[in-house]
Design a protein around this motif. Structure first.
Motif, short mmCIF file in Angstrom:
data_model
loop_
_atom_site.label_atom_id
_atom_site.label_comp_id
_atom_site.label_asym_id
_atom_site.label_seq_id
_atom_site.Cartn_x
_atom_site.Cartn_y
_atom_site.Cartn_z
N ALA A 376 34.44 -17.50 2.80
CA ALA A 376 35.84 -17.07 2.81
C ALA A 376 36.64 -18.13 2.07
O ALA A 376 36.22 -19.28 1.95
CB ALA A 376 36.36 -16.93 4.23
N ALA A 399 38.12 -12.60 -4.84
CA ALA A 399 38.53 -11.67 -3.79
C ALA A 399 38.28 -10.22 -4.20
O ALA A 399 37.79 -9.41 -3.43
CB ALA A 399 40.00 -11.88 -3.47
N GLY A 403 34.21 -9.85 -3.66
CA GLY A 403 34.29 -9.49 -2.25
C GLY A 403 34.40 -10.67 -1.29
O GLY A 403 34.00 -10.56 -0.13
N PRO A 405 36.35 -12.74 1.30
CA PRO A 405 37.59 -12.52 2.06
C PRO A 405 38.59 -13.67 1.85
O PRO A 405 38.21 -14.84 1.80
CB PRO A 405 37.12 -12.47 3.51
CG PRO A 405 35.70 -12.82 3.53
CD PRO A 405 35.18 -12.93 2.15
N VAL A 407 41.72 -15.56 3.43
CA VAL A 407 42.46 -15.78 4.66
C VAL A 407 43.71 -16.56 4.30
O VAL A 407 43.63 -17.61 3.67
CB VAL A 407 41.60 -16.57 5.67
CG1 VAL A 407 42.36 -16.77 6.97
CG2 VAL A 407 40.29 -15.85 5.92
N TYR A 419 46.09 -9.47 -2.58
CA TYR A 419 44.63 -9.50 -2.52
C TYR A 419 44.11 -10.10 -1.21
O TYR A 419 42.91 -10.25 -1.03
CB TYR A 419 44.07 -10.30 -3.70
CG TYR A 419 44.67 -9.91 -5.02
CD1 TYR A 419 44.39 -8.66 -5.58
CD2 TYR A 419 45.53 -10.76 -5.70
CE1 TYR A 419 44.95 -8.28 -6.78
CE2 TYR A 419 46.10 -10.39 -6.91
CZ TYR A 419 45.81 -9.15 -7.44
OH TYR A 419 46.36 -8.76 -8.63
N THR A 421 42.91 -10.64 2.47
CA THR A 421 42.21 -9.79 3.44
C THR A 421 42.79 -9.99 4.83
O THR A 421 42.98 -9.04 5.57
CB THR A 421 40.71 -10.16 3.47
OG1 THR A 421 40.34 -10.70 2.20
CG2 THR A 421 39.88 -8.95 3.77
N HIS A 422 43.01 -11.25 5.19
CA HIS A 422 43.51 -11.54 6.53
C HIS A 422 44.74 -12.42 6.42
O HIS A 422 44.63 -13.62 6.19
CB HIS A 422 42.45 -12.27 7.37
CG HIS A 422 41.15 -11.54 7.42
ND1 HIS A 422 40.96 -10.39 8.17
CD2 HIS A 422 39.97 -11.78 6.79
CE1 HIS A 422 39.71 -9.96 8.00
NE2 HIS A 422 39.10 -10.78 7.17
N THR A 451 44.40 -10.65 14.35
CA THR A 451 44.12 -11.01 12.94
C THR A 451 43.17 -12.19 12.86
O THR A 451 42.27 -12.22 12.02
CB THR A 451 45.43 -11.39 12.18
OG1 THR A 451 46.37 -11.89 13.10
CG2 THR A 451 45.97 -10.25 11.40
N ALA A 455 39.58 -12.22 11.08
CA ALA A 455 39.22 -13.23 10.08
C ALA A 455 37.95 -13.96 10.51
O ALA A 455 37.04 -14.19 9.70
CB ALA A 455 40.36 -14.23 9.89
N SER A 458 34.91 -11.78 9.92
CA SER A 458 34.44 -11.61 8.53
C SER A 458 33.89 -12.92 7.98
O SER A 458 32.98 -12.90 7.16
CB SER A 458 35.53 -11.01 7.64
OG SER A 458 36.50 -11.96 7.36
N ARG A 462 29.39 -13.88 6.89
CA ARG A 462 29.01 -14.21 5.51
C ARG A 462 28.36 -15.58 5.41
O ARG A 462 28.66 -16.49 6.16
CB ARG A 462 30.25 -14.18 4.60
CG ARG A 462 30.77 -12.77 4.36
CD ARG A 462 32.04 -12.82 3.55
NE ARG A 462 31.86 -13.50 2.28
CZ ARG A 462 31.48 -12.90 1.15
NH1 ARG A 462 31.27 -11.61 1.15
NH2 ARG A 462 31.34 -13.57 0.03
#
Lengths: 876, 220
Positions: A376, A399, A403, A405, A407, A419, A421-422, A451, A455, A458, A462
């Motif tokens: 991330a 991002a 892909g 994420p 934050v 863009y 994600t969190h 949230t 985060a 995700s 990964r």
């Protein structure tokens, strides 16, 4: 049989009878190119997705009817392809004849003439003659689609490189095809110019002269340009570029494709900011007391002031701010002068707008390329699009395309907001708290809210590192909010930090010891004391002050001589009234700068220094990558390199550095500075993509230039990614004679260790905001009032007056219409500013752009308080 | 032996009138038609400059004696047709070898050469001709500078006559006159073995008559 195929990771294709191993799914055009077979193309660009628009790359593939374009054809097992048969040649002839039907052939007046892909391709692959005798289509000759880019639609061959770049890479889909058939043309939308920060890239990748850059227009012809590779030092990303000059004037900067750094792109400020080097406002002769003087007079005057202050009050009565705009070698020379000769530790390369040097130098560092495969990316910095535009492109790509994420800990909307994600929704000044919540959730505690829980999930799912982009989130807050966020996140196992300090070579300056409590090579004053005393003669007895402390001490009369090396505290220090007080009170200002600024206007001694492209050496970017910058034009007037000035001053202070060339400084630097241990001028010279510090840990990653150490690059096709030629395989250190051994003796002899930040932060409390106030977040803008923009004629017009963004709820509560001017008052001062209601701003907060010309937000900020609250009133 | 042979040649020539040298500068020979001399920058009939600042002449120049910088044509008062014009144009005659490659390279026939070679300078700076001196006057003829020794019609036929190759280098044009009309002089009469191409518009000009006599001469 099937099992065998599945196990195989490569496919074998035959192109023109040559058998080639390739990865399945790779594009035919790329496979051919990598194996020395050039298939002509216009629309295909390695860094963008294929579209197959220009039809130039038609090839024959056995078993496929017709001529498939090689740029959209993935290779597959046992594919047999022909690129040079008579029928392919006929197809190429036909395509080129078609493309030339409407091309005006005004090559002599076209800026692309001489380096034009259409010219080159026509000569190499095209028909001899056109059968087309009818009138060509006509459009109005160049129309300005932005302040920097001109569009000549007659020349356009509709390859869609520019529109795809704007959409896919820059994320500013402001240009597009309109109309159909032979009326197809690229245009911006009415009333909406192509005002992308990356617009210069479309000029570089345009395969014809349809897009031209205003600053370069008719300045020179490509064949009389001399080109040398260098790094752009406008911000701290240090994108690789090829600087070109004609008759000792810089006329163009092209992006060079460096995979670990900029992937070929440049921002417009970097691309066109070279103009400031030739500004008429440059100070070209030394000045003493406001009058022009010779160099010996100026140096003697400066030394007299330094000596008398040192003798009367001790070295601590002298302070230096700056040193971030030159090379590593200049920074080292200044560190040695101030810390080793003058004996002061009141030295800071940052202007109170960065982060504590301990955090930057002492945390686990990430590289830019780590963004691509991070678990991330945590954004805890200012607006990257405004501050570090090319890093923004990389984060956006990670991002969107890869892909990863995102934050977000930001308190105000920014270029990457869409863009993210969190979005953790931190309020101004509270990034530290939110980071702590996130860190404890990742560490296994119950997430504070949904949230953070999302985060955490995700990130947990990964592989790879968590890359925290760490910069000053807001100039209206002290850096302790960022420092506490770094402390919280730094405790996690997978976290690596990517510094987002923005100023030019600030990382090189910090590595060279231009920070209080540090010595060159990432060592603290205490641990390096013995080692540097033996090398330099002496080092300061105790830790000194940073910029804020220096300015405060100046204002209190404790500092008598202030040396400004390319620093303008009145413009850049967030608290203008403190800077003003300091400069009004301090006895003597010695300025080393290329321009007269409000801060150095009444300097006792002014010494003109060279700028980018006038000085050679190395620079260090935000990931710690040391790359070479080149001298392309001779120094303007009597300007000297920063390091030369430092060395002359040292000699007059009675301590000869005995350093005559940049290489000698590099060598001394690598001899005494632990982070540079094992570096040699030869390795740095030969490293294609530079070397990441600490050198000893990254030697294995170095890719050596195939062509030797010369930075003169011969580019034939500027529209294709320009690359320095290098061996793809990292060469063992032993392959290069000069680096036969990684010399780590520095580290062992004096028990020197690289500084590691202990992550101890003082507890901080954030004052309560009263219900009437707005808590303001102040960030930099790309086109600020800084020197580069102000002295570049093409950029100066792009500067916009800052506006204050508030939520529509707050605007309604205040009874202010969007677009109206308001008076904003803080405990420090008040300014008049245009207010706009915007989405994405939390109620109770405001977002304001920092204007680096000393007006605006800096009037509101008090450097001693942790957050800035303002009251807003209408002027009606 | 050798000495006697040498004097023999001298003695044989004595008294013969077939002299090929002339006592320059008291006496001057007629110059060949295609002599390469000092350059001119031409204009169109309407006074617009032909030079578009493309720098092809500077690029091709083997002596690197030409310095050109283009400029953006002011739309309200254009200097040349199109977007770009020659903002700076300088030739250093201490370097120029009069090879005429610049004339060949010029896409607009803006730069051509006269037959003037008798000019000298007292310092290096003066040897650099600027656009002001190179540009033809309103009558389309070279400006005659005080330090240049002009004889009669040395600035006649300064145009495409000097080209060694035919336009776009195409061999089809061999044996044909194929250059366009030039201010003041029209299309040249064909040289030995040449025909006039019917595609060429003959430019009717005021000066054709006055220089007609010279046009007919093709002895070079």
């Amino acid at each position: 049989m099937t099992a065998v195929n599945e196990a195989k990771t490569t496919v074998t294709v035959t192109i023109d009878g040559k058998s080639i191993e390739a990865r399945p799914g790779e594009l035919l055009i790329k496979v051919a190119q990598d194996n020395g077979i050039y298939i002509p193309r216009f629309c295909w660009h390695e860094r963008m997705k294929p579209v197959g628009m220009c039809r130039m790359c038609l090839v024959e593939v056995d078993g496929i009817r017709g001529f498939p374009p090689a740029c959209t054809m993935p290779v597959s097992e046992a594919m047999v392809c022909h690129t040079d048969t008579d029928s392919v040649k006929a197809a190429q002839d036909g395509v080129l004849e078609l493309l030339l039907i409407n091309h005006p052939l005004d090559c002599p007046v076209c800026d692309r003439g001489g380096e034009c892909p259409l010219q080159d391709t026509t000569l190499a692959f095209g028909p001899v003659e056109s059968r087309f005798v009818e009138e060509k289509r006509h459009f109005e000759k160049p129309i300005a689609i932005s302040d920097l880019v001109l569009l000549d639609r007659e020349r356009c061959i509709q390859c869609a490189r520019c529109t795809r770049f704007a959409d896919e890479i820059a994320g500013d889909p402001l240009i597009s095809f309109v109309d159909r058939g032979d009326h197809t043309q690229v245009l911006n939308f009415p009333d909406d110019p192509f005002s992308s920060y990356f617009s210069g890239n479309v000029v570089q990748i345009c395969p014809v002269g349809a897009l031209t850059a205003k600053p370069y227009r008719f300045k020179a012809r490509p064949w009389d340009l001399a080109t040398v590779e260098t790094s752009c030092t406008t911000c701290a990303v240090h994108c690789r570029g090829a600087v070109q000059s004609s008759s000792n004037q810089i006329v163009r900067l092209l992006g060079v494709d460096s995979e670990p750094v900029n992937q070929g792109w440049l921002c417009d400020k970097g691309r066109f900011g070279y103009e400031h080097v030739h500004s008429a406002a440059r100070v070209l002769t030394p000045r003493v007391g406001g009058r022009e003087a010779s160099w010996p007079q100026a140096l003697d005057a400066a030394v007299a002031e330094l000596k008398s202050a040192k003798n009367l009050h001790g070295g601590g009565a002298i302070a230096m701010i700056g040193g971030a705009s030159g090379t590593n070698e200049s920074a080292y020379a200044w560190a040695r002068l101030t810390k080793g000769v003058i004996g002061t530790d009141n030295v800071d390369a940052q202007l109170g707008d960065g982060i504590a040097a301990e955090v930057v130098l002492g945390s686990d560092r990430a590289q830019i390329s780590d963004l691509d495969n991070a678990a991330a990316i945590v954004l805890c910095a200012g607006d990257l699009k405004e501050e570090l535009p090319v890093l923004f492109l990389r984060v956006k790509r990670a991002a969107l395309e890869l892909g990863v994420p995102l934050v977000d800990l930001s308190a105000a909307p920014h270029g990457l907001s869409k863009y993210v994600t969190h979005a953790l929704g931190a309020a101004p000044g509270e990034q530290g708290l939110v980071a702590e919540q996130l860190a404890s959730a990742i560490g296994g505690a119950t997430p504070a809210n949904e949230t953070i829980a999302a985060a955490t999930r995700s990130i947990g799912s990964r592989e790879g590192n968590i890359v925290v982009i760490l910069g000053r989130t807001s100039l209206a807050e002290r850096d302790d909010t960022v420092v506490s966020a770094a402390a919280a996140l730094g405790a996690l196992p997978r976290v690596r930090f990517l510094s987002a300090l923005r100023r030019s070579n600030v990382h090189g300056a910090l590595e060279a010891g231009l920070a209080p409590g540090f010595l060159p090579g990432r060592v603290s004053l205490d641990s390096g004391r013995v080692h540097f005393t033996s090398n330099w003669g002496s080092v300061p007895a105790e830790r000194g002050l940073g910029t804020e402390g220096i300015l405060r001490a100046c204002a209190e009369g404790k500092i008598h001589v202030l040396v400004l090396v390319g620093a303008d505290p009145l413009a850049d220090f967030p608290d203008r009234s403190l800077a003003k007080q300091a400069l009004d009170t301090v006895g003597v200002v010695i300025a080393i700068d290329a321009f007269e600024t409000p801060s150095n206007r009444r300097a006792k001694v002014f010494m003109p220094c060279t700028l980018w492209a006038e000085q050679g050496g190395t620079v260090t970017n935000l990931e710690g990558r040391v790359q070479r910058v080149s001298r392309k034009v001779s120094a303007s007037g009597l300007a000297l390199d920063d390091w030369r000035i430092a060395s002359e001053l040292a000699q007059r202070m009675g301590s000869d550095f005995d350093l005559e060339t940049v290489d000698e400084i590099t060598e001394e630097f690598s001899r005494v500075a632990p982070a540079w241990a094992g570096a040699s001028t030869a390795t740095i010279r030969n490293a294609r993509d530079g070397v990441v510090l600490p050198f000893a840990d990254h030697l294995g990653e170095v890719v050596f230039r195939r062509g030797g150490s010369s930075l003169d690059i011969e580019y034939s096709l500027s529209w294709e990614p320009i690359r320095a030629d290098g061996d793809d395989v990292a060469v063992e250190a032993s392959d290069v004679d000069e680096t036969a051994e990684i010399d780590r003796t520095i580290a062992t002899e004096d028990a020197l260790t690289l500084f590691v930040w202990d992550r101890v932060v003082a507890p901080r409390s954030i004052p309560q905001r009263d219900a009437y106030a707005l808590r303001v977040n102040v960030g930099r803008k790309l086109y600020d009032g800084g020197r580069i923009v102000a002295e570049s004629p093409s950029l100066v017009g792009l500067k916009k007056a800052p506006t204050m963004l508030v939520s529509s709820a707050d605007a309604a509560r205040l009874g202010v219409l969007s677009g109206e001017s308001v008076k904003a008052t803080s405990s420090r001062g008040s300014i008049t500013v245009e207010l706009k209601a915007a989405r994405g701003i939390a109620p109770g907060t405001a977002s304001l752009g920092f204007s680096a010309d000393g007006t605006g937000a800096s009037e509101l900020i008090d450097a001693s308080v942790s957050v800035t609250d303002i009251r807003v009133e209408t002027l009606r | 032996m050798g000495l006697a042979k040498g004097f023999g040649v001298t003695l044989r020539q004595m008294g013969k009138k077939k002299r090929v040298t002339v006592p320059y500068p008291e006496e001057k020979r007629a110059k060949p038609q295609r002599l390469h001399g000092r350059h001119v920058l031409n204009r169109y009939e309407d006074g617009m400059e032909k030079c578009i600042g493309c720098e092809l002449c500077a690029g091709v120049c083997p002596a690197k004696c030409i310095y050109v910088r283009g400029g953006d044509n002011p739309p309200d008062n254009p200097v040349s047709p199109g977007e770009r014009f020659g903002f700076t144009y300088e030739i250093n005659y201490l370097r120029c070898i009069h090879c005429d490659l610049c004339v060949e390279a010029c896409p607009t026939q803006a730069i051509t050469e006269t037959k003037l070679f008798e000019f000298s300078f007292a310092n290096r700076q003066d040897a650099i001709y600027t656009k002001n001196e190179l540009l033809v006057g309103d009558d389309g003829r070279a400006k005659r500078m005080p330090w240049e020794y002009w004889r009669g019609d040395e600035d006649d036929h300064t145009s495409a006559w000097m080209r060694a190759t035919s336009s776009s280098g195409r061999s089809d044009y061999e044996g044909r006159v194929n250059w366009s009309g030039e201010l003041g002089f029209g299309v040249r009469a064909p040289e030995d073995g040449q025909t006039v191409d019917s595609n060429i518009a003959l430019a009717p000009t005021h000066a054709t008559e006055s220089h007609n006599g010279h046009n007919a001469k093709a002895d070079h």
